[in-house]
Design an enzyme around this catalytic site. Sequence first.
Site, PDB file in Angstrom:
ATOM      1  N   ASN A 140      31.000  42.103   2.779  1.00  0.00           N
ATOM      2  CA  ASN A 140      30.492  42.037   4.153  1.00  0.00           C
ATOM      3  C   ASN A 140      30.129  43.465   4.552  1.00  0.00           C
ATOM      4  O   ASN A 140      31.009  44.294   4.759  1.00  0.00           O
ATOM      5  CB  ASN A 140      31.598  41.460   5.050  1.00  0.00           C
TER       6      ASN A 140
ATOM      7  N   LYS B  70      28.813  44.446   7.258  1.00  0.00           N
ATOM      8  CA  LYS B  70      28.975  44.677   8.706  1.00  0.00           C
ATOM      9  C   LYS B  70      27.757  45.427   9.254  1.00  0.00           C
ATOM     10  O   LYS B  70      26.651  45.214   8.772  1.00  0.00           O
ATOM     11  CB  LYS B  70      30.294  45.408   8.979  1.00  0.00           C
TER      12      LYS B  70
ATOM     13  N   HIS C 189      34.021  35.651  12.026  1.00  0.00           N
ATOM     14  CA  HIS C 189      34.706  36.890  11.630  1.00  0.00           C
ATOM     15  C   HIS C 189      35.511  37.425  12.822  1.00  0.00           C
ATOM     16  O   HIS C 189      35.073  37.305  13.967  1.00  0.00           O
ATOM     17  CB  HIS C 189      33.691  37.936  11.157  1.00  0.00           C
TER      18      HIS C 189
ATOM     19  N   GLU D  64      35.885  40.245  14.006  1.00  0.00           N
ATOM     20  CA  GLU D  64      35.167  41.200  14.858  1.00  0.00           C
ATOM     21  C   GLU D  64      34.252  40.466  15.844  1.00  0.00           C
ATOM     22  O   GLU D  64      34.046  40.920  16.967  1.00  0.00           O
ATOM     23  CB  GLU D  64      34.383  42.196  13.989  1.00  0.00           C
TER      24      GLU D  64
ATOM     25  N   GLU E  77      41.673  36.488   6.722  1.00  0.00           N
ATOM     26  CA  GLU E  77      41.616  37.926   6.964  1.00  0.00           C
ATOM     27  C   GLU E  77      42.586  38.288   8.089  1.00  0.00           C
ATOM     28  O   GLU E  77      42.239  38.163   9.270  1.00  0.00           O
ATOM     29  CB  GLU E  77      40.200  38.338   7.364  1.00  0.00           C
TER      30      GLU E  77
ATOM     31  N   GLY F  53      40.104  47.045   7.739  1.00  0.00           N
ATOM     32  CA  GLY F  53      39.663  48.409   7.984  1.00  0.00           C
ATOM     33  C   GLY F  53      40.788  49.378   8.274  1.00  0.00           C
ATOM     34  O   GLY F  53      40.559  50.492   8.732  1.00  0.00           O
TER      35      GLY F  53
ATOM     36  N   SER G 256      41.146  45.290   3.655  1.00  0.00           N
ATOM     37  CA  SER G 256      41.439  46.473   2.834  1.00  0.00           C
ATOM     38  C   SER G 256      41.542  46.175   1.335  1.00  0.00           C
ATOM     39  O   SER G 256      42.388  46.740   0.648  1.00  0.00           O
ATOM     40  CB  SER G 256      42.693  47.182   3.341  1.00  0.00           C
TER      41      SER G 256
HETATM   42  P1  13P Z   1      37.832  45.912   5.080  1.00  0.00           P
HETATM   43  O1  13P Z   1      37.712  45.550   3.615  1.00  0.00           O
HETATM   44  O2  13P Z   1      37.025  47.109   5.459  1.00  0.00           O
HETATM   45  O3  13P Z   1      39.249  45.979   5.529  1.00  0.00           O
HETATM   46  O4  13P Z   1      37.155  44.691   5.906  1.00  0.00           O
HETATM   47  C1  13P Z   1      37.517  43.393   5.632  1.00  0.00           C
HETATM   48  C2  13P Z   1      36.586  42.478   6.332  1.00  0.00           C
HETATM   49  O5  13P Z   1      36.576  42.402   7.539  1.00  0.00           O
HETATM   50  C3  13P Z   1      35.652  41.694   5.528  1.00  0.00           C
HETATM   51  O6  13P Z   1      35.005  40.723   6.282  1.00  0.00           O
END
Ligand code: 13P
Length: 252
Positions: A11, A13, A97, A99, A169, A175, A215
């Site tokens: 992803n 983002k 997601h 976010e 997740e 992150g 992560s």
């Molecule tokens: P990270 O791998 O940066 O922690 O992000 C995970 C994520 O949100 C994938 O959709």
Amino acid sequence: MANRKPLIAGNWKMYKTGPQAAEVASRLKSLVGDIMDVEVMVAPPFTALGTVAGILKGSVIRIGGQDLFWEAEGAYTGEISAPMLKGAGCTHVIIGHSERRQYFGETNATVNRKIRAALLGGLIPVLCIGESEAERDSGQTFSVVQKQLEEGLEGFSSDDVQKMTIAYEPVWAIGTGKTATTDQAQEVHEFIRGQMETAYGNSVAKAVRILYGGSVKPENIGELMAMPDIDGALVGGASLDADSFAGIVRYR
Ligand code: 13P
């Protein structure tokens, strides 16, 4: 373990302009473009979908949208529909997601509508669920995940659900560099599969892939993939660099 082919998804983002995305896609194609024992998918930002699709043509790497709107077309300024994603070369779409839930008002109800639109448009929904740190600390992990599944998947048949991928997740691991331990992840994956079994039966539960996200790096993918209910990963930060993402794809 059932016969579930691993899926490693990236992803991206809100990272990468068209030229930057093209560079990563080209390198990725040369590194893992012909891998057969793992499915690979990348989800670039909308503005880079066409470019990335062009580059990855002829490779096994699939492409996904990071979100969609539930209408097929209309006066919805700024939104992107399932047919548009499909037309741009997508096979998958990430839905719900954390976010989007956190910053853009996504709810289980909007997630449900988006999944329906994705299926109607012939896209594979990648449904994201997961608890926040406060929810985990107060012992609500399972109830939160259960509610996200029940409401997000309300009204879908076993046939529909069989086409989907679930991504667990934990919000506190995204992150942050704080990966869930393999036991923490496995425990929730097993719970999710149990919920699938109760709601849709054993064969659906066995077939549905459940990805872990939060992560994930080349260094920890191996131990995560060794868990019986972890069928792949949804990778954020470490998918932005082709070599590191390829290191995750080639975890074996
Ligand atoms: P990270 O791998 O940066 O922690 O992000 C995970 C994520 O949100 C994938 O959709």
